[in-house]
Design a protein around this motif. Sequence first.
Motif, PDB file in Angstrom:
ATOM      1  N   ALA A 289      11.579  26.238 -98.527  1.00 45.03           N
ATOM      2  CA  ALA A 289      12.358  25.298 -99.210  1.00 45.03           C
ATOM      3  C   ALA A 289      12.433  23.992 -98.352  1.00 45.03           C
ATOM      4  O   ALA A 289      13.516  23.059 -98.439  1.00 45.03           O
ATOM      5  N   THR A 290      11.280  23.657 -97.763  1.00 44.91           N
ATOM      6  CA  THR A 290      11.192  22.264 -97.191  1.00 44.91           C
ATOM      7  C   THR A 290      10.246  21.374 -97.623  1.00 44.91           C
ATOM      8  O   THR A 290       9.939  20.317 -97.161  1.00 44.91           O
ATOM      9  N   ALA A 291       9.326  21.935 -98.572  1.00 44.07           N
ATOM     10  CA  ALA A 291       8.435  21.234 -99.047  1.00 44.07           C
ATOM     11  C   ALA A 291       9.237  19.992 -99.955  1.00 44.07           C
ATOM     12  O   ALA A 291      10.095  20.354-100.747  1.00 44.07           O
ATOM     13  N   ALA A 292       8.797  19.104-100.149  1.00 43.11           N
ATOM     14  CA  ALA A 292       9.425  17.597-100.898  1.00 43.11           C
ATOM     15  C   ALA A 292       9.389  17.705-102.203  1.00 43.11           C
ATOM     16  O   ALA A 292       8.245  17.382-102.615  1.00 43.11           O
ATOM     17  N   LEU A 293      10.356  17.988-103.053  1.00 36.90           N
ATOM     18  CA  LEU A 293      10.059  18.166-104.267  1.00 36.90           C
ATOM     19  C   LEU A 293      10.973  17.036-105.334  1.00 36.90           C
ATOM     20  O   LEU A 293      11.884  16.408-104.585  1.00 36.90           O
ATOM     21  N   SER A 294      10.782  16.657-106.348  1.00 36.63           N
ATOM     22  CA  SER A 294      11.283  15.795-107.173  1.00 36.63           C
ATOM     23  C   SER A 294      12.713  16.424-108.049  1.00 36.63           C
ATOM     24  O   SER A 294      13.502  15.727-108.544  1.00 36.63           O
ATOM     25  N   LEU A 295      12.665  17.764-107.908  1.00 36.22           N
ATOM     26  CA  LEU A 295      13.916  18.432-108.481  1.00 36.22           C
ATOM     27  C   LEU A 295      14.236  19.207-107.387  1.00 36.22           C
ATOM     28  O   LEU A 295      13.690  19.788-106.379  1.00 36.22           O
ATOM     29  N   PRO A 296      15.700  19.667-107.342  1.00 37.72           N
ATOM     30  CA  PRO A 296      16.507  20.383-106.131  1.00 37.72           C
ATOM     31  C   PRO A 296      15.860  21.855-106.147  1.00 37.72           C
ATOM     32  O   PRO A 296      15.748  22.442-107.464  1.00 37.72           O
ATOM     33  N   TYR A 297      15.854  22.364-105.362  1.00 37.66           N
ATOM     34  CA  TYR A 297      15.520  23.981-105.340  1.00 37.66           C
ATOM     35  C   TYR A 297      16.647  24.748-105.759  1.00 37.66           C
ATOM     36  O   TYR A 297      17.863  24.161-105.923  1.00 37.66           O
ATOM     37  N   ASN A 299      19.154  28.191-105.378  1.00 41.45           N
ATOM     38  CA  ASN A 299      19.740  29.079-104.499  1.00 41.45           C
ATOM     39  C   ASN A 299      19.646  28.631-103.080  1.00 41.45           C
ATOM     40  O   ASN A 299      19.297  29.278-102.128  1.00 41.45           O
ATOM     41  N   GLN A 300      19.674  27.360-102.851  1.00 40.16           N
ATOM     42  CA  GLN A 300      19.800  26.548-101.794  1.00 40.16           C
ATOM     43  C   GLN A 300      20.821  25.625-101.703  1.00 40.16           C
ATOM     44  O   GLN A 300      21.524  25.515-102.662  1.00 40.16           O
ATOM     45  N   PRO A 301      21.449  25.116-100.416  1.00 38.46           N
ATOM     46  CA  PRO A 301      22.433  24.157-100.512  1.00 38.46           C
ATOM     47  C   PRO A 301      22.193  23.103-101.637  1.00 38.46           C
ATOM     48  O   PRO A 301      21.253  22.648-101.625  1.00 38.46           O
ATOM     49  N   ALA A 302      23.313  22.701-102.039  1.00 37.34           N
ATOM     50  CA  ALA A 302      23.092  21.613-103.178  1.00 37.34           C
ATOM     51  C   ALA A 302      22.503  20.283-102.781  1.00 37.34           C
ATOM     52  O   ALA A 302      22.928  19.956-101.693  1.00 37.34           O
ATOM     53  N   GLY A 303      21.808  19.810-103.528  1.00 33.47           N
ATOM     54  CA  GLY A 303      20.708  18.549-103.147  1.00 33.47           C
ATOM     55  C   GLY A 303      19.755  18.901-102.146  1.00 33.47           C
ATOM     56  O   GLY A 303      19.440  18.000-101.509  1.00 33.47           O
ATOM     57  N   SER A 304      19.280  20.002-102.197  1.00 37.31           N
ATOM     58  CA  SER A 304      17.976  20.411-101.289  1.00 37.31           C
ATOM     59  C   SER A 304      16.874  19.952-102.079  1.00 37.31           C
ATOM     60  O   SER A 304      16.405  20.721-102.922  1.00 37.31           O
ATOM     61  N   TYR A 305      16.060  19.040-101.734  1.00 41.04           N
ATOM     62  CA  TYR A 305      14.997  18.321-102.278  1.00 41.04           C
ATOM     63  C   TYR A 305      13.861  18.660-101.410  1.00 41.04           C
ATOM     64  O   TYR A 305      12.604  18.193-101.599  1.00 41.04           O
ATOM     65  N   GLY A 306      13.978  19.191-100.016  1.00 42.71           N
ATOM     66  CA  GLY A 306      12.896  19.355 -99.019  1.00 42.71           C
ATOM     67  C   GLY A 306      12.899  18.195 -98.094  1.00 42.71           C
ATOM     68  O   GLY A 306      13.841  17.400 -98.373  1.00 42.71           O
ATOM     69  N   ILE A 307      11.644  18.331 -97.355  1.00 44.32           N
ATOM     70  CA  ILE A 307      11.518  17.058 -96.376  1.00 44.32           C
ATOM     71  C   ILE A 307      10.232  16.451 -96.344  1.00 44.32           C
ATOM     72  O   ILE A 307       9.346  17.189 -96.132  1.00 44.32           O
ATOM     73  N   LEU A 308      10.488  14.985 -96.239  1.00 42.57           N
ATOM     74  CA  LEU A 308       9.334  14.222 -96.283  1.00 42.57           C
ATOM     75  C   LEU A 308       9.056  13.836 -94.742  1.00 42.57           C
ATOM     76  O   LEU A 308      10.158  13.376 -94.163  1.00 42.57           O
ATOM     77  N   TYR A 309       7.940  14.182 -94.189  1.00 38.72           N
ATOM     78  CA  TYR A 309       7.842  13.844 -92.523  1.00 38.72           C
ATOM     79  C   TYR A 309       7.726  12.273 -92.298  1.00 38.72           C
ATOM     80  O   TYR A 309       7.945  11.778 -91.554  1.00 38.72           O
ATOM     81  N   HIS A 310       7.070  11.359 -93.567  1.00 38.20           N
ATOM     82  CA  HIS A 310       7.077   9.847 -93.295  1.00 38.20           C
ATOM     83  C   HIS A 310       7.550   9.051 -94.349  1.00 38.20           C
ATOM     84  O   HIS A 310       7.656   9.451 -95.505  1.00 38.20           O
ATOM     85  N   GLU A 311       7.933   7.896 -94.024  1.00 39.61           N
ATOM     86  CA  GLU A 311       8.073   6.903 -95.043  1.00 39.61           C
ATOM     87  C   GLU A 311       6.786   6.383 -95.582  1.00 39.61           C
ATOM     88  O   GLU A 311       5.769   6.424 -94.830  1.00 39.61           O
ATOM     89  N   PRO A 312       6.566   6.114 -96.983  1.00 35.97           N
ATOM     90  CA  PRO A 312       5.305   5.849 -97.594  1.00 35.97           C
ATOM     91  C   PRO A 312       4.446   4.842 -96.862  1.00 35.97           C
ATOM     92  O   PRO A 312       3.408   4.996 -96.636  1.00 35.97           O
ATOM     93  N   GLU A 313       5.036   3.723 -96.439  1.00 37.23           N
ATOM     94  CA  GLU A 313       4.406   2.562 -96.017  1.00 37.23           C
ATOM     95  C   GLU A 313       3.756   3.141 -94.810  1.00 37.23           C
ATOM     96  O   GLU A 313       2.586   2.815 -94.478  1.00 37.23           O
ATOM     97  N   ALA A 314       4.581   3.814 -93.847  1.00 41.89           N
ATOM     98  CA  ALA A 314       4.151   4.159 -92.459  1.00 41.89           C
ATOM     99  C   ALA A 314       2.954   5.193 -92.638  1.00 41.89           C
ATOM    100  O   ALA A 314       1.913   5.004 -91.848  1.00 41.89           O
ATOM    101  N   PHE A 315       3.148   6.057 -93.687  1.00 42.72           N
ATOM    102  CA  PHE A 315       1.836   6.878 -93.723  1.00 42.72           C
ATOM    103  C   PHE A 315       0.797   6.351 -94.237  1.00 42.72           C
ATOM    104  O   PHE A 315      -0.328   6.557 -93.664  1.00 42.72           O
ATOM    105  N   ALA A 316       0.995   5.304 -95.247  1.00 45.27           N
ATOM    106  CA  ALA A 316      -0.210   4.666 -95.536  1.00 45.27           C
ATOM    107  C   ALA A 316      -1.032   3.941 -94.567  1.00 45.27           C
ATOM    108  O   ALA A 316      -2.497   3.839 -94.493  1.00 45.27           O
ATOM    109  N   GLU A 317      -0.387   3.223 -93.616  1.00 47.47           N
ATOM    110  CA  GLU A 317      -0.724   2.638 -92.455  1.00 47.47           C
ATOM    111  C   GLU A 317      -1.286   3.722 -91.641  1.00 47.47           C
ATOM    112  O   GLU A 317      -2.782   3.329 -91.040  1.00 47.47           O
TER     113      GLU A 317
END
Length: 536
Positions: A289-297, A299-317
């Motif tokens: 349950a750490t892949a970044a989703l647009s909907l919450p997982y 059977n996980q703590p409320a508001g669990s959407y996963g984890i993004l490693y990077h901000e989009p602008e920094a990743f694009a760079e």
Amino acid sequence: MRATLLFYNGPVLTGNGDANALAVANSTILAVGQADDLLDLAGPQTKVVDLGGRALLPGFNDAHIHLWKVAMLLRQVDVRPAAAPSIEAIVQAYATRAAGTPPGAWIEGRGFQESLLAERRSPTRYDLDRAAPDHPAFVTRTCGHIIVANSRALAAAGITRETPDPPGGEIDRDEHGEPTGILRERAMTLIRQVAPPPPQPLLQGALVEAAEQQLRLGITSVCDPGVDEYVLDAYLALERARALPIRVDLMALRFTPDGRRAELPTPFARDRLKLDTVKFFADGGLSGATAALSLPYRNQPAGSYGILYHEPEAFAEEVWRVHEAGLRVATHAIGDRTIEMVLDAYEAASSTEPGPPVKPLSPAGDRRHRIEHFGLPTTAHIVRAARLGVVVVPQPVFIHSLGRSFLTSLPETMLPQLYPLRALLDAGCTVALSSDAPVVPDNNPLLGLRAAADRTSADGVPISPQQAVSVTEALPLFSRGGALAEGQADRKGSLTPGQLADLCILSADPRAVPIEQLAELRVEITVLGGRIVYAA
């Protein structure tokens, strides 16, 4: 020219019509066709093999297997479900290892999956404290995206209740704010920074053993998708000593397990070792349950959407820097939010000058970027990946091995888009299938074929069966697909004259057996570069 090795009297799976014989000259395929024609190529020194109805295929290519981690699991504490079905079994396994390990030395293991443990929970620091009070110890979840560390390891890493969550990572805490020992995604780097690497002789010996295991599965090529400089040195040492048993395509990590930003690698291509790709992680895993989703997982703590490693602008760079250097980019992206970010970055890189463009596949060897896993793409993502010529590398075996976790934690509305092989092929995407071992305990390509064709979890539950593909469709994705992903389809991956004679012989034709019996087929011979390297 005389053949040095000749096979006849069985189906030869060329994908382009019927053949029952294949001739090899030294390291490459000389001819494919009918036995009546090819037997004339045999001479006094030719080794002739009667297939006796067995099937001859291209050697399998596992396009995404962490071979060095498979290797290290041969030396670490194995707590996969078959070895440790409960937390108490994990504790006992660590206690046994601790009894034979000098006090203060690190102990590492891997393989638990809380949904399959008797207690239906993750171990914590306190469980490992019971097992190894005098050793810093940690265990990696099967997915590789979560670590559980004991109190000695947390202290060595300086992790306390005051330690903030690092960007792209989370430190689990109890109701009093104390770390539980569970570290998610980039929080794992806090442990990796202080845990010592394995000695080179141990790592190299384990790599050879793991590679020989692949030959027994009919696998002649793999992609090890994420190595740092230390692991690269081990591979290079084996290659220089001509001790590497299989062909390995490497990806260099841009951000290493201990959190460092590595220099871009110098690409190279040798007979059994190649590196021209830089690997990024952009999110976590679905089963944890750490892949970044647009909907919450669920059977996980409320508001669990996963984890993004990077901000989009920094990743694009970051992508642009690798692209501009003429290297290929491969990104771990599973959740739909992450896939969107990665496609944005790839499209921006391919449309910006200077720098060579990302070309759609045409002649073999075109440099194209990859998305590893591509777990929950939308229809728009699939169409876009096909248009951009992005190579996608999913793992159908996840449906079998991790299906219970998916059914428990994923939003129900997302299940139809889970590893959607049918939709990928229908859209014209270039697909290479793989295992991601040791995330799964068994990287037998035949099990992956079965999962692609039947879409059923290990406990028999169908998961989005409309995304199934036929065995005939899936077979080349485990051979030519991997070669395409590497940019090496002009050299290997199909039974074509002039290609490398990397082959395997199965006990029967996989197209002709019931799907549920695919994993029961036996690999009887494996050939690498025209030489028989495994015989059952």
